[in-house]
Write a protein that holds these residues in place. Structure first.
Motif, PDB file in Angstrom:
ATOM      1  N   VAL A 279       8.414   4.483 -13.084  1.00  0.00           N
ATOM      2  CA  VAL A 279       7.316   3.610 -12.671  1.00  0.00           C
ATOM      3  C   VAL A 279       7.813   2.165 -12.645  1.00  0.00           C
ATOM      4  CG1 VAL A 279       5.027   2.716 -13.272  1.00  0.00           C
ATOM      5  CG2 VAL A 279       5.550   5.143 -13.612  1.00  0.00           C
ATOM      6  N   VAL A 280       7.547   1.484 -11.537  1.00  0.00           N
ATOM      7  CA  VAL A 280       7.968   0.089 -11.400  1.00  0.00           C
ATOM      8  C   VAL A 280       6.724  -0.799 -11.385  1.00  0.00           C
ATOM      9  CG1 VAL A 280       9.278  -1.557  -9.996  1.00  0.00           C
ATOM     10  CG2 VAL A 280       9.927   0.873  -9.999  1.00  0.00           C
ATOM     11  N   CYS A 281       6.696  -1.807 -12.265  1.00  0.00           N
ATOM     12  CA  CYS A 281       5.615  -2.800 -12.280  1.00  0.00           C
ATOM     13  C   CYS A 281       6.148  -4.068 -11.637  1.00  0.00           C
ATOM     14  CB  CYS A 281       5.166  -3.112 -13.699  1.00  0.00           C
ATOM     15  SG  CYS A 281       4.359  -1.739 -14.505  1.00  0.00           S
ATOM     16  N   PHE A 282       5.442  -4.556 -10.635  1.00  0.00           N
ATOM     17  CA  PHE A 282       5.969  -5.684  -9.866  1.00  0.00           C
ATOM     18  C   PHE A 282       4.818  -6.464  -9.246  1.00  0.00           C
ATOM     19  CE2 PHE A 282       5.280  -4.018  -5.518  1.00  0.00           C
ATOM     20  CZ  PHE A 282       4.895  -2.729  -5.836  1.00  0.00           C
ATOM     21  N   ARG A 283       5.115  -7.598  -8.691  1.00  0.00           N
ATOM     22  CA  ARG A 283       4.106  -8.408  -8.013  1.00  0.00           C
ATOM     23  C   ARG A 283       4.812  -9.430  -7.155  1.00  0.00           C
ATOM     24  NH1 ARG A 283       2.133 -13.048 -10.130  1.00  0.00           N
ATOM     25  NH2 ARG A 283      -0.015 -12.366 -10.465  1.00  0.00           N
ATOM     26  N   THR A 284       4.050 -10.079  -6.288  1.00  0.00           N
ATOM     27  CA  THR A 284       4.631 -11.236  -5.613  1.00  0.00           C
ATOM     28  C   THR A 284       4.421 -12.420  -6.544  1.00  0.00           C
ATOM     29  OG1 THR A 284       2.618 -12.010  -4.570  1.00  0.00           O
ATOM     30  CG2 THR A 284       3.882 -10.351  -3.370  1.00  0.00           C
ATOM     31  N   GLU A 285       5.081 -13.518  -6.243  1.00  0.00           N
ATOM     32  CA  GLU A 285       4.903 -14.685  -7.100  1.00  0.00           C
ATOM     33  C   GLU A 285       3.578 -15.391  -6.825  1.00  0.00           C
ATOM     34  OE1 GLU A 285       8.599 -16.682  -6.474  1.00  0.00           O
ATOM     35  OE2 GLU A 285       9.657 -15.313  -7.822  1.00  0.00           O
ATOM     36  N   GLY A 286       2.772 -14.845  -5.925  1.00  0.00           N
ATOM     37  CA  GLY A 286       1.463 -15.445  -5.613  1.00  0.00           C
ATOM     38  C   GLY A 286       0.456 -15.211  -6.739  1.00  0.00           C
ATOM     39  N   SER A 287      -0.800 -15.568  -6.443  1.00  0.00           N
ATOM     40  CA  SER A 287      -1.865 -15.462  -7.452  1.00  0.00           C
ATOM     41  C   SER A 287      -2.272 -13.998  -7.652  1.00  0.00           C
ATOM     42  CB  SER A 287      -3.086 -16.257  -6.984  1.00  0.00           C
ATOM     43  OG  SER A 287      -3.593 -15.636  -5.813  1.00  0.00           O
ATOM     44  N   ASP A 288      -3.073 -13.779  -8.691  1.00  0.00           N
ATOM     45  CA  ASP A 288      -3.630 -12.437  -8.915  1.00  0.00           C
ATOM     46  C   ASP A 288      -4.414 -11.973  -7.687  1.00  0.00           C
ATOM     47  OD1 ASP A 288      -2.535 -12.522 -11.390  1.00  0.00           O
ATOM     48  OD2 ASP A 288      -4.429 -12.398 -12.507  1.00  0.00           O
ATOM     49  N   GLU A 289      -5.189 -12.899  -7.138  1.00  0.00           N
ATOM     50  CA  GLU A 289      -6.033 -12.549  -5.984  1.00  0.00           C
ATOM     51  C   GLU A 289      -5.162 -12.129  -4.798  1.00  0.00           C
ATOM     52  OE1 GLU A 289      -6.402 -15.344  -7.846  1.00  0.00           O
ATOM     53  OE2 GLU A 289      -8.123 -14.496  -8.919  1.00  0.00           O
ATOM     54  N   GLU A 290      -4.061 -12.835  -4.605  1.00  0.00           N
ATOM     55  CA  GLU A 290      -3.163 -12.480  -3.496  1.00  0.00           C
ATOM     56  C   GLU A 290      -2.568 -11.091  -3.702  1.00  0.00           C
ATOM     57  OE1 GLU A 290      -1.794 -16.973  -2.155  1.00  0.00           O
ATOM     58  OE2 GLU A 290      -0.647 -15.890  -3.644  1.00  0.00           O
ATOM     59  N   ASN A 291      -2.193 -10.789  -4.934  1.00  0.00           N
ATOM     60  CA  ASN A 291      -1.621  -9.465  -5.209  1.00  0.00           C
ATOM     61  C   ASN A 291      -2.662  -8.369  -5.041  1.00  0.00           C
ATOM     62  OD1 ASN A 291       1.344  -9.408  -6.243  1.00  0.00           O
ATOM     63  ND2 ASN A 291       0.479 -11.316  -7.025  1.00  0.00           N
ATOM     64  N   GLU A 292      -3.873  -8.681  -5.462  1.00  0.00           N
ATOM     65  CA  GLU A 292      -4.952  -7.697  -5.306  1.00  0.00           C
ATOM     66  C   GLU A 292      -5.202  -7.435  -3.818  1.00  0.00           C
ATOM     67  OE1 GLU A 292      -8.357  -8.694  -7.662  1.00  0.00           O
ATOM     68  OE2 GLU A 292      -9.435  -6.885  -7.036  1.00  0.00           O
ATOM     69  N   ALA A 293      -5.136  -8.494  -3.026  1.00  0.00           N
ATOM     70  CA  ALA A 293      -5.367  -8.344  -1.579  1.00  0.00           C
ATOM     71  C   ALA A 293      -4.250  -7.504  -0.947  1.00  0.00           C
ATOM     72  CB  ALA A 293      -5.448  -9.727  -0.929  1.00  0.00           C
ATOM     73  N   ILE A 294      -3.037  -7.664  -1.452  1.00  0.00           N
ATOM     74  CA  ILE A 294      -1.927  -6.840  -0.935  1.00  0.00           C
ATOM     75  C   ILE A 294      -2.209  -5.368  -1.232  1.00  0.00           C
ATOM     76  CG2 ILE A 294       0.526  -6.274  -1.202  1.00  0.00           C
ATOM     77  CD1 ILE A 294       1.005  -9.256  -1.816  1.00  0.00           C
ATOM     78  N   LEU A 295      -2.631  -5.099  -2.465  1.00  0.00           N
ATOM     79  CA  LEU A 295      -2.940  -3.712  -2.842  1.00  0.00           C
ATOM     80  C   LEU A 295      -3.987  -3.117  -1.903  1.00  0.00           C
ATOM     81  CD1 LEU A 295      -2.732  -1.679  -5.638  1.00  0.00           C
ATOM     82  CD2 LEU A 295      -5.140  -2.250  -5.547  1.00  0.00           C
ATOM     83  N   GLU A 296      -5.038  -3.889  -1.653  1.00  0.00           N
ATOM     84  CA  GLU A 296      -6.111  -3.387  -0.775  1.00  0.00           C
ATOM     85  C   GLU A 296      -5.558  -3.113   0.626  1.00  0.00           C
ATOM     86  OE1 GLU A 296      -8.917  -2.392  -1.809  1.00  0.00           O
ATOM     87  OE2 GLU A 296      -8.733  -3.213  -3.828  1.00  0.00           O
ATOM     88  N   ARG A 297      -4.735  -4.015   1.114  1.00  0.00           N
ATOM     89  CA  ARG A 297      -4.220  -3.852   2.487  1.00  0.00           C
ATOM     90  C   ARG A 297      -3.286  -2.648   2.602  1.00  0.00           C
ATOM     91  NH1 ARG A 297      -4.118  -9.526   2.617  1.00  0.00           N
ATOM     92  NH2 ARG A 297      -1.927  -9.683   2.046  1.00  0.00           N
ATOM     93  N   VAL A 298      -2.369  -2.513   1.652  1.00  0.00           N
ATOM     94  CA  VAL A 298      -1.412  -1.406   1.803  1.00  0.00           C
ATOM     95  C   VAL A 298      -2.122  -0.064   1.632  1.00  0.00           C
ATOM     96  CG1 VAL A 298       0.605  -2.756   1.111  1.00  0.00           C
ATOM     97  CG2 VAL A 298      -0.568  -1.397  -0.613  1.00  0.00           C
ATOM     98  N   ASN A 299      -3.099  -0.010   0.742  1.00  0.00           N
ATOM     99  CA  ASN A 299      -3.800   1.261   0.551  1.00  0.00           C
ATOM    100  C   ASN A 299      -4.676   1.598   1.761  1.00  0.00           C
ATOM    101  OD1 ASN A 299      -2.547   1.687  -1.868  1.00  0.00           O
ATOM    102  ND2 ASN A 299      -4.268   1.003  -3.132  1.00  0.00           N
ATOM    103  N   ALA A 300      -5.277   0.565   2.351  1.00  0.00           N
ATOM    104  CA  ALA A 300      -6.122   0.799   3.540  1.00  0.00           C
ATOM    105  C   ALA A 300      -5.273   1.263   4.726  1.00  0.00           C
ATOM    106  CB  ALA A 300      -6.877  -0.471   3.902  1.00  0.00           C
ATOM    107  N   SER A 301      -3.995   0.933   4.712  1.00  0.00           N
ATOM    108  CA  SER A 301      -3.137   1.332   5.834  1.00  0.00           C
ATOM    109  C   SER A 301      -2.968   2.856   5.893  1.00  0.00           C
ATOM    110  CB  SER A 301      -1.757   0.688   5.706  1.00  0.00           C
ATOM    111  OG  SER A 301      -0.982   1.382   4.718  1.00  0.00           O
ATOM    112  N   GLY A 302      -3.208   3.520   4.783  1.00  0.00           N
ATOM    113  CA  GLY A 302      -3.021   4.974   4.739  1.00  0.00           C
ATOM    114  C   GLY A 302      -1.569   5.379   4.632  1.00  0.00           C
ATOM    115  N   GLU A 303      -0.673   4.424   4.726  1.00  0.00           N
ATOM    116  CA  GLU A 303       0.771   4.729   4.689  1.00  0.00           C
ATOM    117  C   GLU A 303       1.232   5.093   3.282  1.00  0.00           C
ATOM    118  OE1 GLU A 303       3.524   4.493   6.762  1.00  0.00           O
ATOM    119  OE2 GLU A 303       2.219   4.471   8.502  1.00  0.00           O
ATOM    120  N   ILE A 304       0.719   4.331   2.328  1.00  0.00           N
ATOM    121  CA  ILE A 304       1.092   4.583   0.928  1.00  0.00           C
ATOM    122  C   ILE A 304      -0.157   4.401   0.075  1.00  0.00           C
ATOM    123  CG2 ILE A 304       3.471   3.758   1.211  1.00  0.00           C
ATOM    124  CD1 ILE A 304       2.671   1.180  -0.247  1.00  0.00           C
TER     125      ILE A 304
END
Ligand SMILES: Cc1ncc(COP(=O)(O)O)c(C=O)c1O
Length: 431
Positions: free
Chosen positions: A368-393
């Protein structure tokens, strides 16, 4: 249609699904209530053919499935229901053994004892421990807390701030008090911070849910022994990894535990549900759970009833699927799959490490890898929402030291290097 013909079609459905589900969106792309709205409001008055069930599985239910078998399912702990286990589930349902007593299910009882002994050998814990199967780690830990409270007469549960929420939930159900111990910089319980005078049980975790950190079990075992406190080890995820000798460092001291849980349905390729619990104090478990009413008394004096060691009376034939996986994969097959998951996680970790603007957030003992971008919590949360909505991963998140972070868990046996590469591409593209 006969049972045989329907059965062939069901197995065909399963085989087709396993072949093509990698093309489906990993996360179900439906809104809450959407599936319910498409289902009939009332049961059919007249019998329907099984083919109607298969049709509606495809047409109504499949869009509402989040595909845990998908090779790009990287959320929570990625798991696999291996093919021998899938078939064994069919056979277990066919037999419908109900192991309330040895006599009602001698083979199920004795196979369960045997596979627990096999896994004890595979993960390097004492063979003389009593082991049996519960549904989930939540239940296994519940059973351990019940036995611990009875054995010690104490009502306090101690665990780290990173222990799984099931520990707190179990304690709450039992009216036990929970005391959380701080962790060190690598998210491991600090044994020097343990105060055990009134503690009935310490729950140490090997492979915590957020970061897979490993509590120092040997040092905790010393403290428990001195204080007369029960030591329960939660190795729900990482315990399966102990089939690999190079990971056994994580189990140092576990042989001194009073009880241990390992979920075969997490990283031992066994279909949900199959939680393995062992105890070095079987008499205490029996004291806590044995209650045999008149209608269940038998003259089988040498018989061993697993229902006297846990909460449930009726127990299903769970050992069959684990037996099938252990036999069809062998220790070598388990080891190679676990090593591959770790290799892929290490690859991904390396890509994150090398990429400007991204950071790693925790040591990575397993897959298991724990990681983030150097952006804010909100930015990382938005990335999670986007990648999951893509259906790819599909990935999940956690918070460590109060900061939001992303988690990529490798564990599905079908995941390839290409899948992990795709995950990284999607994350960078949708950043
Ligand atoms: C370390 C740990 N313990 C316990 C559990 C609970 O497992 P179960 O769903 O089998 O109750 C989890 C779930 O992910 C876990 O990560």
């Amino acid at each position: 249609m006969t049972f045989r013909e329907d059965g062939y079609r069901a197995v065909d459905w399963a085989a087709d699904y396993l072949e093509r589900m990698g093309e489906l969106p990993v996360l179900a792309q439906v809104e809450p209530g959407e599936i319910r709205a498409r289902l009939p409001q009332s049961p059919p008055e007249q019998p329907e053919p099984f083919s109607a069930v298969l049709r509606d599985l495809d047409e109504i239910l499949l869009p509402g499935i989040t595909h845990w078998q998908h090779p790009r399912f990287f959320a929570y702990f990625a798991v696999s229901s291996a093919e021998p286990g899938i078939l064994a589930e069919l056979l277990a349902a066919t037999l419908n053994s109900v192991a309330i007593l040895w006599r009602t299910a001698p083979a199920s009882t004795e196979l369960e004892v045997t596979v627990l002994d096999w896994v004890a050998q595979l993960v390097g814990i004492p063979r003389e421990w009593h082991g049996h199967i519960e549904d989930t780690a939540s239940t296994s830990t519940l059973a351990a807390l019940i036995a611990a409270r009875r054995a010690t007469g104490r009502n306090v549960v101690v665990c780290s701030e990173h222990a799984h929420s099931s520990v707190e939930k179990d304690a709450r159900m039992l009216g036990m008090e929970v005391r959380k111990v701080p962790a060190d910089e690598a998210f491991r319980m600090r044994p020097d911070a343990l105060e055990l005078d009134d503690a009935g049980v310490v729950v140490a975790t090997v492979g915590t849910t957020s970061s897979t950190s490993v509590d120092p079990v040997a040092a905790i075992a010393d403290r428990c022994a001195a204080a007369g406190t029960w030591l329960h080890v939660d190795a729900a995820y990482a315990g399966s990894g102990m089939v690999c000798p190079e990971l056994r460092w994580a189990f140092e001291g576990v042989d001194r535990a009073d009880s241990l849980v390992v979920n075969a349905h997490k990283w031992m390729f066994t279909p949900m549900d199959c939680s393995l619990i062992w105890t070095s104090r079987p008499d205490e478990f029996r004291d806590a759970f044995s209650l045999v009413p008149e209608y269940l008394r038998t003259t089988d004096e040498a018989a061993f009833n697993i229902s006297e060691y846990g909460p449930a009376l009726g127990r299903r034939f769970r050992s069959l699927k684990l037996w099938a996986v252990l036999r069809c994969y062998g220790a070598e097959g388990l080891r190679s799959r676990i090593r591959e998951a770790i290799r892929l996680a290490a690859l991904f970790e390396g890509w994150v490490r090398e990429e400007p603007g991204w950071e790693l957030c925790a040591p990575r003992p397993f897959s298991v890898v724990c990681f983030r971008t150097e952006g804010s919590d909100e930015e990382n949360e938005a990335i999670l929402e986007r990648v999951n909505a893509s259906g790819e991963i599909f990935i999940s998140h956690t918070k460590l030291n109060g900061r939001y972070m992303l988690r990529l868990a490798v564990g599905n046996e079908r995941t390839t290097e290409e899948d992990v590469r795709r995950a990284w591409d999607v994350l960078r593209d949708l950043r």
